[in-house]
Design a protein around this motif. Sequence first.
Motif, PDB file in Angstrom:
ATOM      1  N   ARG A  95      -5.522  -9.082 -11.156  1.00  0.00           N
ATOM      2  CA  ARG A  95      -6.702  -9.934 -11.157  1.00  0.00           C
ATOM      3  C   ARG A  95      -7.936  -9.197 -11.688  1.00  0.00           C
ATOM      4  NH1 ARG A  95      -3.372 -13.410 -10.046  1.00  0.00           N
ATOM      5  NH2 ARG A  95      -3.822 -15.338  -8.897  1.00  0.00           N
ATOM      6  N   LEU A  96      -7.993  -7.890 -11.473  1.00  0.00           N
ATOM      7  CA  LEU A  96      -9.175  -7.139 -11.881  1.00  0.00           C
ATOM      8  C   LEU A  96      -9.160  -6.763 -13.365  1.00  0.00           C
ATOM      9  CD1 LEU A  96      -9.693  -4.708  -8.862  1.00  0.00           C
ATOM     10  CD2 LEU A  96     -10.910  -6.840  -9.348  1.00  0.00           C
ATOM     11  N   GLU A  97      -7.993  -6.698 -13.957  1.00  0.00           N
ATOM     12  CA  GLU A  97      -7.891  -6.248 -15.359  1.00  0.00           C
ATOM     13  C   GLU A  97      -8.794  -7.024 -16.317  1.00  0.00           C
ATOM     14  OE1 GLU A  97      -3.576  -4.086 -15.997  1.00  0.00           O
ATOM     15  OE2 GLU A  97      -3.703  -6.272 -16.208  1.00  0.00           O
ATOM     16  N   PRO A  98      -8.931  -8.352 -16.190  1.00  0.00           N
ATOM     17  CA  PRO A  98      -9.779  -9.072 -17.145  1.00  0.00           C
ATOM     18  C   PRO A  98     -11.283  -8.900 -16.909  1.00  0.00           C
ATOM     19  CG  PRO A  98      -8.131 -10.522 -16.130  1.00  0.00           C
ATOM     20  CD  PRO A  98      -8.204  -9.292 -15.321  1.00  0.00           C
ATOM     21  N   LEU A  99     -11.691  -8.354 -15.757  1.00  0.00           N
ATOM     22  CA  LEU A  99     -13.110  -8.260 -15.426  1.00  0.00           C
ATOM     23  C   LEU A  99     -13.754  -7.061 -16.115  1.00  0.00           C
ATOM     24  CD1 LEU A  99     -13.093  -9.017 -11.585  1.00  0.00           C
ATOM     25  CD2 LEU A  99     -13.378 -10.614 -13.485  1.00  0.00           C
ATOM     26  N   SER A 100     -14.967  -7.255 -16.596  1.00  0.00           N
ATOM     27  CA  SER A 100     -15.712  -6.167 -17.245  1.00  0.00           C
ATOM     28  C   SER A 100     -16.903  -5.789 -16.377  1.00  0.00           C
ATOM     29  CB  SER A 100     -16.173  -6.598 -18.644  1.00  0.00           C
ATOM     30  OG  SER A 100     -15.077  -6.903 -19.465  1.00  0.00           O
ATOM     31  N   VAL A 101     -16.611  -5.334 -15.172  1.00  0.00           N
ATOM     32  CA  VAL A 101     -17.662  -4.944 -14.231  1.00  0.00           C
ATOM     33  C   VAL A 101     -17.279  -3.595 -13.618  1.00  0.00           C
ATOM     34  CG1 VAL A 101     -18.260  -7.336 -13.691  1.00  0.00           C
ATOM     35  CG2 VAL A 101     -16.567  -6.136 -12.277  1.00  0.00           C
ATOM     36  N   PRO A 102     -18.254  -2.848 -13.072  1.00  0.00           N
ATOM     37  CA  PRO A 102     -17.917  -1.590 -12.397  1.00  0.00           C
ATOM     38  C   PRO A 102     -16.996  -1.828 -11.208  1.00  0.00           C
ATOM     39  CG  PRO A 102     -20.288  -1.762 -12.779  1.00  0.00           C
ATOM     40  CD  PRO A 102     -19.702  -3.103 -13.080  1.00  0.00           C
ATOM     41  N   ILE A 103     -16.025  -0.942 -11.044  1.00  0.00           N
ATOM     42  CA  ILE A 103     -15.089  -1.013  -9.920  1.00  0.00           C
ATOM     43  C   ILE A 103     -15.104   0.331  -9.205  1.00  0.00           C
ATOM     44  CG2 ILE A 103     -12.668  -1.271  -9.230  1.00  0.00           C
ATOM     45  CD1 ILE A 103     -12.295  -3.045 -11.721  1.00  0.00           C
ATOM     46  N   VAL A 104     -15.404   0.306  -7.918  1.00  0.00           N
ATOM     47  CA  VAL A 104     -15.394   1.514  -7.086  1.00  0.00           C
ATOM     48  C   VAL A 104     -14.171   1.441  -6.188  1.00  0.00           C
ATOM     49  CG1 VAL A 104     -16.614   2.835  -5.324  1.00  0.00           C
ATOM     50  CG2 VAL A 104     -17.909   1.687  -7.142  1.00  0.00           C
ATOM     51  N   PHE A 105     -13.312   2.448  -6.286  1.00  0.00           N
ATOM     52  CA  PHE A 105     -12.072   2.472  -5.508  1.00  0.00           C
ATOM     53  C   PHE A 105     -12.129   3.601  -4.493  1.00  0.00           C
ATOM     54  CE2 PHE A 105      -7.347   3.795  -5.603  1.00  0.00           C
ATOM     55  CZ  PHE A 105      -7.082   3.066  -4.451  1.00  0.00           C
ATOM     56  N   ASP A 106     -12.141   3.225  -3.215  1.00  0.00           N
ATOM     57  CA  ASP A 106     -12.073   4.183  -2.114  1.00  0.00           C
ATOM     58  C   ASP A 106     -10.629   4.202  -1.626  1.00  0.00           C
ATOM     59  OD1 ASP A 106     -12.640   5.887  -0.023  1.00  0.00           O
ATOM     60  OD2 ASP A 106     -13.486   4.331   1.266  1.00  0.00           O
ATOM     61  N   PRO A 107      -9.850   5.231  -1.972  1.00  0.00           N
ATOM     62  CA  PRO A 107      -8.407   5.227  -1.674  1.00  0.00           C
ATOM     63  C   PRO A 107      -8.125   5.531  -0.203  1.00  0.00           C
ATOM     64  CG  PRO A 107      -9.009   7.291  -2.722  1.00  0.00           C
ATOM     65  CD  PRO A 107     -10.263   6.448  -2.696  1.00  0.00           C
ATOM     66  N   VAL A 108      -8.349   4.534   0.643  1.00  0.00           N
ATOM     67  CA  VAL A 108      -8.223   4.700   2.090  1.00  0.00           C
ATOM     68  C   VAL A 108      -6.765   4.961   2.461  1.00  0.00           C
ATOM     69  CG1 VAL A 108      -8.512   3.582   4.322  1.00  0.00           C
ATOM     70  CG2 VAL A 108     -10.232   3.258   2.523  1.00  0.00           C
ATOM     71  N   MET A 109      -6.536   6.074   3.138  1.00  0.00           N
ATOM     72  CA  MET A 109      -5.184   6.428   3.579  1.00  0.00           C
ATOM     73  C   MET A 109      -5.113   6.609   5.090  1.00  0.00           C
ATOM     74  SD  MET A 109      -4.193   9.210   0.656  1.00  0.00           S
ATOM     75  CE  MET A 109      -4.579   8.893  -1.078  1.00  0.00           C
ATOM     76  N   VAL A 110      -6.171   7.205   5.670  1.00  0.00           N
ATOM     77  CA  VAL A 110      -6.189   7.512   7.097  1.00  0.00           C
ATOM     78  C   VAL A 110      -7.558   7.151   7.651  1.00  0.00           C
ATOM     79  CG1 VAL A 110      -5.927   9.311   8.848  1.00  0.00           C
ATOM     80  CG2 VAL A 110      -4.538   9.394   6.774  1.00  0.00           C
ATOM     81  N   ALA A 111      -7.598   6.502   8.808  1.00  0.00           N
ATOM     82  CA  ALA A 111      -8.865   6.162   9.456  1.00  0.00           C
ATOM     83  C   ALA A 111      -9.504   7.410  10.053  1.00  0.00           C
ATOM     84  CB  ALA A 111      -8.630   5.118  10.550  1.00  0.00           C
ATOM     85  N   THR A 112     -10.793   7.313  10.380  1.00  0.00           N
ATOM     86  CA  THR A 112     -11.503   8.422  11.021  1.00  0.00           C
ATOM     87  C   THR A 112     -10.778   8.889  12.274  1.00  0.00           C
ATOM     88  OG1 THR A 112     -13.610   7.613  10.173  1.00  0.00           O
ATOM     89  CG2 THR A 112     -13.701   9.113  12.051  1.00  0.00           C
ATOM     90  N   SER A 113     -10.157   7.957  12.982  1.00  0.00           N
ATOM     91  CA  SER A 113      -9.443   8.284  14.223  1.00  0.00           C
ATOM     92  C   SER A 113      -8.109   8.968  13.980  1.00  0.00           C
ATOM     93  CB  SER A 113      -9.193   6.999  15.011  1.00  0.00           C
ATOM     94  OG  SER A 113      -8.363   6.115  14.261  1.00  0.00           O
ATOM     95  N   GLY A 114      -7.632   8.967  12.731  1.00  0.00           N
ATOM     96  CA  GLY A 114      -6.353   9.565  12.405  1.00  0.00           C
ATOM     97  C   GLY A 114      -5.234   8.579  12.141  1.00  0.00           C
ATOM     98  N   ALA A 115      -5.472   7.289  12.332  1.00  0.00           N
ATOM     99  CA  ALA A 115      -4.439   6.273  12.104  1.00  0.00           C
ATOM    100  C   ALA A 115      -4.111   6.163  10.616  1.00  0.00           C
ATOM    101  CB  ALA A 115      -4.911   4.917  12.626  1.00  0.00           C
ATOM    102  N   VAL A 116      -2.818   6.096  10.301  1.00  0.00           N
ATOM    103  CA  VAL A 116      -2.369   5.986   8.913  1.00  0.00           C
ATOM    104  C   VAL A 116      -2.522   4.550   8.443  1.00  0.00           C
ATOM    105  CG1 VAL A 116      -0.402   6.240   7.353  1.00  0.00           C
ATOM    106  CG2 VAL A 116      -0.774   7.913   9.177  1.00  0.00           C
ATOM    107  N   LEU A 117      -3.227   4.361   7.315  1.00  0.00           N
ATOM    108  CA  LEU A 117      -3.517   3.014   6.818  1.00  0.00           C
ATOM    109  C   LEU A 117      -2.894   2.730   5.456  1.00  0.00           C
ATOM    110  CD1 LEU A 117      -7.295   2.782   7.830  1.00  0.00           C
ATOM    111  CD2 LEU A 117      -5.298   1.927   9.084  1.00  0.00           C
TER     112      LEU A 117
END
Length: 257
Positions: free
Chosen positions: A94-116
């Motif tokens: 869905r994002l491929e056709p858009l011509s806007v800035p994209i910020v990707f935060d690659p969330v893997m683990v929560a601050t508490s340590g939970a795997v996401l």
Amino acid sequence: MTTTPRILIIAGSDSGGGAGIQADIKTVTMLGGHAMTAITALTAQNTLGVQDVMLVPADMVVAQMDSVVSDIGVDAVKIGMIGSAETAHRVADRLEPLSVPIVFDPVMVATSGAVLADEATITAFQRLMQLASVVTPNIPELEALGGEAAVLRHGCHLLAKGGHAEGWEIVDRLLSPGGGKRELRGKRFDTDETHGTGCTLASALACGLGAGLPIHKAFEQAVRFVRIAILEAPGLGQGHGPLGQQFVTDFQWEDPE
């Protein structure tokens, strides 16, 4: 820019209001943007940890995206917790056709340590990095993605967050695929009120880019916003408390005391 920047946030919900969609909306609102959401997961979560997660089906995630983009439009996108490999690929489509800035935060683990994010989802992050203008991993996430060179190889900027490093000083670095580098240094605050710092930083960055700021200015504004929000944290909960985005009124870069 005289119009309100429209920021599409693709991320999970935090029932405790400290991170995820809730932190994103507060941040974008305080920076003068209009926050739109495509929720990828529901979490039962508080300052002590994540008790349960329910993923939103990929069809519903992209339906949310299509709904807001087709009517309201979008000036920038922020991606946080993506939920599954299938959702990552569907979102990328869905994002491929858009011509806007994209910020990707690659969330893997929560601050508490939970795997996401499981291994398949992390592998699917490659597609999102190919589309991203900026990727914003913390130190463990950057290692899981293969290091600086591996991320920059996708042609995106890299905002390498320094909060997980040791020492009294935090160094946040903005690296460009062409080899440029900008650093912001600030003292480490002695606090546990840090729940949602990564979400807040990525959303602030997306809002700055969506408003038309050059990337180095959006970077400075985002880091400043997060640092003030940490200092203004309201002290809620028994664990890692939420930031005080609602109290941030001045976010031009100058390291707060």
